[in-house]
Scaffold this active site. Structure first.
Site, PDB file in Angstrom:
ATOM      1  N   GLY A  11      49.929  74.933  20.702  1.00 56.79           N
ATOM      2  CA  GLY A  11      49.875  73.922  19.656  1.00 56.79           C
ATOM      3  C   GLY A  11      48.450  73.795  19.123  1.00 56.79           C
ATOM      4  O   GLY A  11      47.621  74.695  19.343  1.00 56.79           O
ATOM      5  N   THR A  22      55.089  73.934  19.157  1.00 55.84           N
ATOM      6  CA  THR A  22      55.081  72.532  19.577  1.00 55.84           C
ATOM      7  C   THR A  22      56.402  71.885  19.200  1.00 55.84           C
ATOM      8  O   THR A  22      56.952  72.157  18.130  1.00 55.84           O
ATOM      9  CB  THR A  22      53.945  71.707  18.928  1.00 55.84           C
ATOM     10  OG1 THR A  22      54.216  70.321  19.149  1.00 55.84           O
ATOM     11  CG2 THR A  22      53.808  71.912  17.447  1.00 55.84           C
ATOM     12  N   ASP A  29      56.452  68.880  18.534  1.00 52.35           N
ATOM     13  CA  ASP A  29      56.052  67.785  17.636  1.00 52.35           C
ATOM     14  C   ASP A  29      56.081  68.172  16.161  1.00 52.35           C
ATOM     15  O   ASP A  29      56.056  67.306  15.300  1.00 52.35           O
ATOM     16  CB  ASP A  29      54.621  67.316  17.966  1.00 52.35           C
ATOM     17  CG  ASP A  29      54.472  66.861  19.407  1.00 52.35           C
ATOM     18  OD1 ASP A  29      55.501  66.505  20.019  1.00 52.35           O
ATOM     19  OD2 ASP A  29      53.335  66.874  19.918  1.00 52.35           O
ATOM     20  N   MET A  67      59.162  61.622  21.619  1.00 50.25           N
ATOM     21  CA  MET A  67      57.822  62.224  21.600  1.00 50.25           C
ATOM     22  C   MET A  67      57.348  62.517  20.170  1.00 50.25           C
ATOM     23  O   MET A  67      58.035  62.213  19.204  1.00 50.25           O
ATOM     24  CB  MET A  67      57.823  63.498  22.434  1.00 50.25           C
ATOM     25  CG  MET A  67      57.830  63.249  23.924  1.00 50.25           C
ATOM     26  SD  MET A  67      57.661  64.809  24.820  1.00 50.25           S
ATOM     27  CE  MET A  67      57.278  64.216  26.450  1.00 50.25           C
ATOM     28  N   GLU A 111      56.648  57.823  19.687  1.00 52.54           N
ATOM     29  CA  GLU A 111      55.701  57.288  20.685  1.00 52.54           C
ATOM     30  C   GLU A 111      54.364  56.865  20.066  1.00 52.54           C
ATOM     31  O   GLU A 111      53.688  55.981  20.584  1.00 52.54           O
ATOM     32  CB  GLU A 111      55.461  58.314  21.806  1.00 52.54           C
ATOM     33  CG  GLU A 111      54.857  59.625  21.325  1.00 52.54           C
ATOM     34  CD  GLU A 111      54.750  60.681  22.417  1.00 52.54           C
ATOM     35  OE1 GLU A 111      55.194  60.435  23.560  1.00 52.54           O
ATOM     36  OE2 GLU A 111      54.208  61.769  22.111  1.00 52.54           O
ATOM     37  N   HIS A 118      60.469  63.903  28.677  1.00 48.35           N
ATOM     38  CA  HIS A 118      60.372  65.365  28.768  1.00 48.35           C
ATOM     39  C   HIS A 118      61.706  66.078  28.650  1.00 48.35           C
ATOM     40  O   HIS A 118      61.728  67.315  28.598  1.00 48.35           O
ATOM     41  CB  HIS A 118      59.641  65.745  30.056  1.00 48.35           C
ATOM     42  CG  HIS A 118      58.203  65.306  30.013  1.00 48.35           C
ATOM     43  ND1 HIS A 118      57.830  64.020  30.302  1.00 48.35           N
ATOM     44  CD2 HIS A 118      57.081  65.970  29.658  1.00 48.35           C
ATOM     45  CE1 HIS A 118      56.516  63.908  30.144  1.00 48.35           C
ATOM     46  NE2 HIS A 118      56.037  65.073  29.752  1.00 48.35           N
TER      47      HIS A 118
HETATM   48  O1  F6P Z   1      52.657  67.781  22.286  1.00 47.77           O
HETATM   49  C1  F6P Z   1      53.865  67.845  22.944  1.00 47.77           C
HETATM   50  C2  F6P Z   1      54.093  66.627  23.760  1.00 47.77           C
HETATM   51  O2  F6P Z   1      55.369  66.760  24.335  1.00 47.77           O
HETATM   52  C3  F6P Z   1      53.947  65.292  23.007  1.00 47.77           C
HETATM   53  O3  F6P Z   1      55.044  65.025  22.198  1.00 47.77           O
HETATM   54  C4  F6P Z   1      53.725  64.335  24.142  1.00 47.77           C
HETATM   55  O4  F6P Z   1      52.983  63.211  23.756  1.00 47.77           O
HETATM   56  C5  F6P Z   1      52.910  65.149  25.103  1.00 47.77           C
HETATM   57  O5  F6P Z   1      53.169  66.509  24.826  1.00 47.77           O
HETATM   58  C6  F6P Z   1      53.236  64.866  26.547  1.00 47.77           C
HETATM   59  O6  F6P Z   1      52.430  65.649  27.327  1.00 47.77           O
HETATM   60  P1  F6P Z   1      52.497  65.768  28.897  1.00 47.77           P
HETATM   61  O7  F6P Z   1      53.113  67.104  29.160  1.00 47.77           O
HETATM   62  O8  F6P Z   1      51.095  65.709  29.319  1.00 47.77           O
HETATM   63  O9  F6P Z   1      53.331  64.649  29.428  1.00 47.77           O
END
Ligand code: F6P
Length: 359
Positions: A114, A137, A139, A181, A234, A283
């Site tokens: 990303g 990503t 996102d 997310m 979020e 997740h």
């Molecule tokens: O960038 C991808 C993402 O899943 C975001 O949407 C989220 O805020 C972040 O990563 C969460 O990251 P981690 O794997 O550290 O929980």
């Protein structure tokens, strides 16, 4: 020719499809492929580097995750190194990384990541490493490409969750707030919210007023609709406010965005008197099998990345410019993060179909 592949940052469904396509396309050219495990850490002695042959990529195209593993804590330009007193200091280990790659006979690297990982790829490329990027990503916040793989799967997962929340919310006359997310981009919330017929969608690009959210819920109540689904990104925040962050970060890691869903549910319950519940999809959005769209896009990206290496497109990344896959300079893609355009037809259609953005 010996190329290497790395997967960095948060995983996204489709990573394995990129790896598979890149490995097979490289082998087809008679090249050798290495996999750098755990982001860039594999080139810094933290993990390792493994050969990728047909056997390693057999039967992985439909699997989520990454066979190479990943991390969001391995920036070689600010690598967290433990000091004698137990504290961590960020050290620039990029020269060591480049030297290690040279010693392994790596001629070029495909960096799948990303904005964070692509920025590292750009910096390494400026130091002379021959790199081609692949944007990844859930996102969808990387510029320069129409979309990234992983996003469609995340939207599908969120939409299916909204479908399920409808029946329980309606049975109990409840408001259910679902936090999704996206960090500071609202694409997952917007797309899943509209596809799943949510009633309120809150995204960072359109700061909300919680009184307006409550008013939208009470207007539905007056129409005899006693339940509501609120999808909140979020990173969404009230007008004049900031995204909420939570949890302690580990050394070398950004603070996590999130926690807004729970807060919002309390505020809505206070204002409407309706019973509210909140849930964080979390997740789940990153896990599981990639959709057909993501598998195809990821496979096209993998093939195009090898083509870009053959063409010597160093410092560029593959991108979707429908209907074609092209390459664009990574630096161009990094100039500005991709965000939801509040005037986009998806937002306008959502409004016209009665969805409130709380503004
Ligand atoms: O960038 C991808 C993402 O899943 C975001 O949407 C989220 O805020 C972040 O990563 C969460 O990251 P981690 O794997 O550290 O929980």
């Amino acid at each position: 020719m010996r190329i290497a592949i790395s997967t960095g940052g948060g995983d996204a469904p489709g990573l394995n499809a990129v790896i598979r396509a890149a490995v097979l396309s490289a082998i087809d050219r008679g090249w050798h492929v290495l996999g750098i495990r755990k982001g860039w850490a594999g080139l810094l002695g933290d993990d390792d580097v493994v050969p990728l042959t047909r056997d390693e990529v057999r039967g992985i195209g439909h699997l989520g995750g990454t066979i190479l593993r990943t991390t969001n804590r391995g920036n070689p330009f600010a690598y967290p190194v433990k000091q004698d007193d137990g504290s961590f200091k960020e050290v620039d280990r990029s020269d060591e990384l480049i030297e290690n790659a040279r010693n392994l006979g790596i001629n070029a690297v495909i960096a799948i990541g990303g904005d964070g990982s692509l920025s590292i790829a750009h910096q390494l490329s400026q130091k002379g490493m021959r790199i081609v990027g692949v944007p990844k990503t859930i996102d969808n916040d990387v510029s320069g490409t129409i979309t990234t793989f992983g996003f469609d799967t995340a939207v599908t997962t969120a939409m299916e969750a909204i479908d399920k929340l409808h029946t329980t919310a309606e049975s109990h006359d409840r408001v259910i707030v679902m936090e999704v997310m996206g960090r500071h981009a609202g694409f997952i919330a917007l797309h899943s919210g509209l596809a799943g017929s949510a009633h309120v969608i809150l995204i960072p690009e359109i700061p909300y007023d919680v009184d307006k959210v409550a008013a939208a819920i009470m207007a539905r109540e007056a129409r005899g609709r006693h339940f509501d689904i609120v999808v909140v990104a979020e990173g969404a925040h009230a007008k004049g406010g900031e995204s909420s962050t939570m949890g302690a970060s580990l050394p070398g890691q950004d603070r996590r965005v999130g926690g807004i869903g729970q807060r919002l549910a309390v505020q809505i319950q206070d204002r409407t008197g309706k019973e509210c519940r909140s849930m964080v999809l979390g997740h789940l959005q990153r896990g599981g099998m990639p959709t057909g769209y993501d598998r195809l896009l990821a496979t096209r990206f993998g093939g195009a990345a090898v083509q870009a290496i053959e063409d010597g497109k160093w410092g560029e990344m593959v991108a979707l410019h429908s209907p074609h896959i092209v390459t664009v300079p990574i630096v161009e893609a990094l100039k500005e993060p991709r965000r939801v355009d509040p005037n986009h037809d998806i937002v306008r259609t959502a409004r016209r179909t009665g969805i409130s953005f709380g503004d």
